[in-house]
Design a protein around this motif. Sequence first.
Motif, short mmCIF file in Angstrom:
data_model
loop_
_atom_site.label_atom_id
_atom_site.label_comp_id
_atom_site.label_asym_id
_atom_site.label_seq_id
_atom_site.Cartn_x
_atom_site.Cartn_y
_atom_site.Cartn_z
N VAL A 50 47.90 46.94 41.01
CA VAL A 50 47.34 47.71 42.13
C VAL A 50 45.94 47.15 42.39
N CYS A 51 45.69 46.71 43.62
CA CYS A 51 44.39 46.13 43.96
C CYS A 51 43.85 46.79 45.22
N MET A 52 42.57 47.11 45.22
CA MET A 52 41.91 47.72 46.38
C MET A 52 40.85 46.77 46.92
N VAL A 65 41.84 52.11 39.01
CA VAL A 65 41.28 51.36 40.14
C VAL A 65 39.76 51.44 40.06
N ILE A 66 39.11 50.46 40.63
CA ILE A 66 37.66 50.48 40.78
C ILE A 66 37.38 50.26 42.25
N TYR A 67 36.51 51.09 42.81
CA TYR A 67 36.27 50.99 44.23
C TYR A 67 34.86 51.42 44.59
N GLY A 68 34.37 50.87 45.66
CA GLY A 68 33.06 51.13 46.22
C GLY A 68 32.74 50.04 47.22
N LYS A 69 31.64 50.15 47.87
CA LYS A 69 31.26 49.15 48.86
C LYS A 69 31.12 47.78 48.23
N ALA A 70 30.71 47.73 46.97
CA ALA A 70 30.55 46.45 46.28
C ALA A 70 31.89 45.71 46.14
N VAL A 71 32.99 46.47 46.02
CA VAL A 71 34.31 45.85 45.91
C VAL A 71 34.66 45.15 47.21
#
Length: 713
Positions: free
Chosen positions: A418-420, A231-237
């Motif tokens: 899987v998507c965040m 997964v990749i996550y952060g405010k930018a996502v």
Amino acid sequence: MSLLLIEKDAEDCWCQYVIWAKNPYWAPDLDENLISDEQHSTTASSGARQNAGLLEAALLSEKVYLYTINDCVYSNVQAEIFATLLPSELINQYPLEGKTRTHFVGILLFGDVSGFTALCEKYFAEGGKGGTYKLTATLNSYIGAMVDVIYSYGGDIIKFSGDAFLAVWKVKRNDYIVEVIHRAIVCAMYIQHSLGSFETDANVLLRVKLAISAGNVIFSSIGEETSKYYVIYGKAVDEVKEAQDTCVSGDVVLAPSAWGHCSHVNYLYTHKDEIHIKILRIIYNPWQTNRKLFNLPPKQIVDLEKKYRYQIQRFKQVESFTDLNSAKFETVRPEVRTAAQRQLGPFLRPYLIPPVVAQVDAEQPLDYLTEMRLVTTVFINVILDKKGSVETIIERVDEVYTQIWQVVQKQMGVVNKVCMFDKDIMFLVIFGLRGAHHEYNAMRSLKCAYKIRSIISQLPHVKGIACGVTVGMTYCGVVGHPLRQEYTVIGAPVNKAARLMMYFPNKVTCDQQTYFNSGLSPIYFTEQEQKVLKGIGKVAGIYEYSEGKRGGGNVTIYQLPPLLGRDTELQTFQRVLDGYEGYPCGVLYCGDKGVGKTRLLEEFMIMCVNKPLRIILITLQTNHSTILYYTIQQIFKFMLNFASDEDIKSRTGKIISLLAGTEYVKYVFLLTHVLNLDVNDAPPELFSRSSQEVMKLKNKTLHKLIQLVWVLS
């Protein structure tokens, strides 16, 4: 003649017994091939299908999952194929053991393509006229062309999600963020310029909308050693998803995090709303000193088969290609070669779904996985408490993923995506893929979704969870670029499952086709109000599935619903009724709670209408297992018409009167505990007999009583 139906309700297993007998002296010996556990086949009359189910489970679980890293040896080509299915960010991580995690500043490009569902329906309607092949060629030429542009401009495709994709540009130590953002903008404008409106040979128009954001992100592995995801996550996502929501087809929209780093004089733009910017045209390159007008190249779609013909041929002929250092292997994505040089095949394997791994293990081209297939789709939306650091949120996602995977893999399902985004984590689970087909996928998917909801909703950091379940024909296969592709499922049933998930929060809902195909009793379903679903229209026949409301459903039923998928059981029972030679006089039907055993017994009773039979229905509860001889007592209670409040002396008198005039009347004492009678005096002759002789007398007395009761009934 009599038909005896017994329903047993236990905590871990529900069983119904159907015992049919024409000869009162016959003692049923149930053939083990007639006994089937629902987990393997849910079929009471076919040992062959039970073995097939066990074989499918073995292929999916043991063959794919139980290999350890040290047991796997892959050729260079196999490792390269694995690498084409995963992002470069994952391949570049070192070491790959355990759960790796990297922090970096990234520029995100989110793309959403419209028209894929209509395209699938169009080609699917062609049936055997090569529709699947044409669809694959169209998807690969369109998506592949966009992927090629992204890699040409230095981006990396993190994931495909059906008809959407997420790409990232990693800002390295010596990079200026303004230049990296501009590179992403140029890439997005080029995609819109060349591919923003693409008319297929099926007269379906494909269009794309693009959004860009920038900020700190974390790329992390999740899951267990045998099954991982990333997964990749952060405010930018979250920001790129918000920007995408403001888009329409043909737009390139920037989030504030990206626009804040740009020089506004370099772009012709307009405001989408108070914070989002739509780029209309690039005027200048920001690093050019002479301020020349920036023009995009002429519209063109790259011929991927020609440009990457060597790689395509190499991947299709896995065994015959061994030359890793060929000069022909020049690519916009060197990480594919890196995976082979570092021998990363065993480490990349857990990130891929079983059908893909099995295909690579068999040294077969991934093209063979492409097909139109009847599958069951489960979309799961989990709303997390996002309080805490990004690392904490990812740990929570890891826990949720692991719990879902543990439930799904036991039922031969696959976690495909899987998507965040924002507060939501979406999981796409598929039942019925190649090597994992099961006769009762609809039923399994509903039970699996309900169990997942029950488990995940108990986690302290979960605020809500919803599941949407649909059944239908979908496009299944590996699509994308020769050097960056993913296994995906596309079609109207997938979109419908996603809509059900979003429109009915905190419920497990399904469409009408899933409701009928499940074979489950209507008492587990509650009909929902009609709603207009985005992109679909007004939909009727939506049901909530709940195992906790047995008997509380409000489905409108004017007659018993059709019994689907039980032809084998019904044919077997009919042959038993007709007295076919070689068929036993008893049937045992086993399965988990809610698989449809009660509905099957109802159908058996309907089949016995207008036949010289007496039907006896007995329901057993868990606490009855502690009462000796409870079942046989209930049988005699119904056959002799004992009143529910009839005292023990009255019952004893009726049994004695039945045996009166026979030599066995003096042995009624032996049935005291079996039938709960009141006989205190034992015949003196019993004291001189051995225990084996007493047991034989007891059995003979009971058989005689059964014969007399059968004639009476």
